[in-house]
Enzyme design. Structure first.
Site, PDB file in Angstrom:
ATOM      1  N   GLU A 193       5.038   2.221   7.968  1.00 44.09           N
ATOM      2  CA  GLU A 193       3.934   1.204   7.362  1.00 44.09           C
ATOM      3  C   GLU A 193       2.723   2.165   7.129  1.00 44.09           C
ATOM      4  O   GLU A 193       2.494   3.379   7.341  1.00 44.09           O
ATOM      5  CB  GLU A 193       3.554   0.322   8.422  1.00 44.09           C
ATOM      6  CG  GLU A 193       4.900  -0.562   8.656  1.00 44.09           C
ATOM      7  CD  GLU A 193       4.930  -1.895   9.399  1.00 44.09           C
ATOM      8  OE1 GLU A 193       3.840  -1.746  10.377  1.00 44.09           O
ATOM      9  OE2 GLU A 193       5.722  -2.662   9.465  1.00 44.09           O
ATOM     10  N   GLU A 253      15.126   1.445   4.048  1.00 43.84           N
ATOM     11  CA  GLU A 253      16.057   1.782   2.854  1.00 43.84           C
ATOM     12  C   GLU A 253      15.277   2.895   1.759  1.00 43.84           C
ATOM     13  O   GLU A 253      16.144   3.597   1.368  1.00 43.84           O
ATOM     14  CB  GLU A 253      16.356   0.674   2.123  1.00 43.84           C
ATOM     15  CG  GLU A 253      17.442  -0.370   3.044  1.00 43.84           C
ATOM     16  CD  GLU A 253      16.430  -1.297   3.630  1.00 43.84           C
ATOM     17  OE1 GLU A 253      15.097  -1.141   4.005  1.00 43.84           O
ATOM     18  OE2 GLU A 253      16.820  -2.530   4.126  1.00 43.84           O
ATOM     19  N   CYS A 312      16.153  -6.439   2.490  1.00 39.94           N
ATOM     20  CA  CYS A 312      15.511  -7.295   1.628  1.00 39.94           C
ATOM     21  C   CYS A 312      15.690  -7.231  -0.085  1.00 39.94           C
ATOM     22  O   CYS A 312      16.594  -6.200  -0.136  1.00 39.94           O
ATOM     23  CB  CYS A 312      13.866  -6.967   1.899  1.00 39.94           C
ATOM     24  SG  CYS A 312      13.209  -5.591   0.946  1.00 39.94           S
TER      25      CYS A 312
HETATM   26  N1  THU Z   1      11.619  -3.963   6.492  1.00 41.49           N
HETATM   27  C1  THU Z   1      12.399  -2.714   6.058  1.00 41.49           C
HETATM   28  O1  THU Z   1      12.179  -1.651   6.379  1.00 41.49           O
HETATM   29  N2  THU Z   1      13.628  -3.290   5.446  1.00 41.49           N
HETATM   30  C2  THU Z   1      14.282  -4.511   5.065  1.00 41.49           C
HETATM   31  O2  THU Z   1      14.969  -4.443   4.414  1.00 41.49           O
HETATM   32  C3  THU Z   1      13.163  -5.550   5.323  1.00 41.49           C
HETATM   33  C4  THU Z   1      11.819  -5.195   5.892  1.00 41.49           C
HETATM   34  C5  THU Z   1      10.383  -3.495   7.132  1.00 41.49           C
HETATM   35  C6  THU Z   1       9.085  -3.610   6.074  1.00 41.49           C
HETATM   36  C7  THU Z   1       8.070  -3.672   7.384  1.00 41.49           C
HETATM   37  O3  THU Z   1       7.642  -2.483   7.959  1.00 41.49           O
HETATM   38  C8  THU Z   1       8.851  -4.652   8.307  1.00 41.49           C
HETATM   39  O4  THU Z   1      10.121  -4.715   8.260  1.00 41.49           O
HETATM   40  C9  THU Z   1       8.368  -6.195   8.380  1.00 41.49           C
HETATM   41  O5  THU Z   1       8.538  -6.644   7.010  1.00 41.49           O
END
Ligand code: THU
Length: 131
Positions: free
Chosen positions: A49, A60, A91
């Site tokens: 983040e 990913e 996602c």
């Molecule tokens: N996140 C991922 O790393 N991959 C996904 O497919 C879904 C969401 C992360 C992004 C963010 O740091 C946290 O999950 C919350 O959204």
């Protein structure tokens, strides 16, 4: 679970180990992802983040960067976990990232069982449209 010849336990263990590396001071939602590549190697990634929230890199993103950096190849199987080590659905944006590097018949461990990339991203836009 059907015997697909995919080392799901090893993949999920790699995803869980990657999840432990996540940098998530804002969401406190660590994610780890791992993929089996068509040459047999297993690569992984975690989410990273940023204080500028919208710049967050999903697990990913790290995975596909690692794929390129370690020699490229095609993803045969994919697993993703949350902070509790439970299977997480990638996602929408990340399904697109994975689609780009899919091997024919690529499969994912999902919350509803093993699915193909075509099932989780039907009628996908991809490199074929730009050829
Ligand atoms: N996140 C991922 O790393 N991959 C996904 O497919 C879904 C969401 C992360 C992004 C963010 O740091 C946290 O999950 C919350 O959204």
């Amino acid at each position: 679970m059907p015997d697909t010849g995919i080392p799901w336990e090893e993949l999920t263990a790699a995803a869980t180990a990657a999840m432990g590396r996540a940098y998530v001071p804002y969401s406190n939602y660590p994610v780890g992802a791992a993929a089996l590549i068509d040459d047999g190697r297993i690569i992984s990634g975690c989410n990273v983040e940023n204080a500028s929230y919208g710049l967050t890199l999903c697990a990913e993103c790290a995975l596909v960067s690692s794929l390129a950096m370690t020699g490229g190849g095609r993803i045969e199987a994919f697993s993703c976990v949350d902070g509790a080590g439970n299977t997480l659905m990638p996602c929408g944006r990340c399904r697109q990232l994975l689609y780009e590097f899919r091997a024919p018949g690529m499969v994912l461990m999902t919350v509803s069982g093993i699915r193909t990339i075509d099932e989780v991203l039907p009628d996908a836009f991809g490199p074929q449209h730009l050829a």
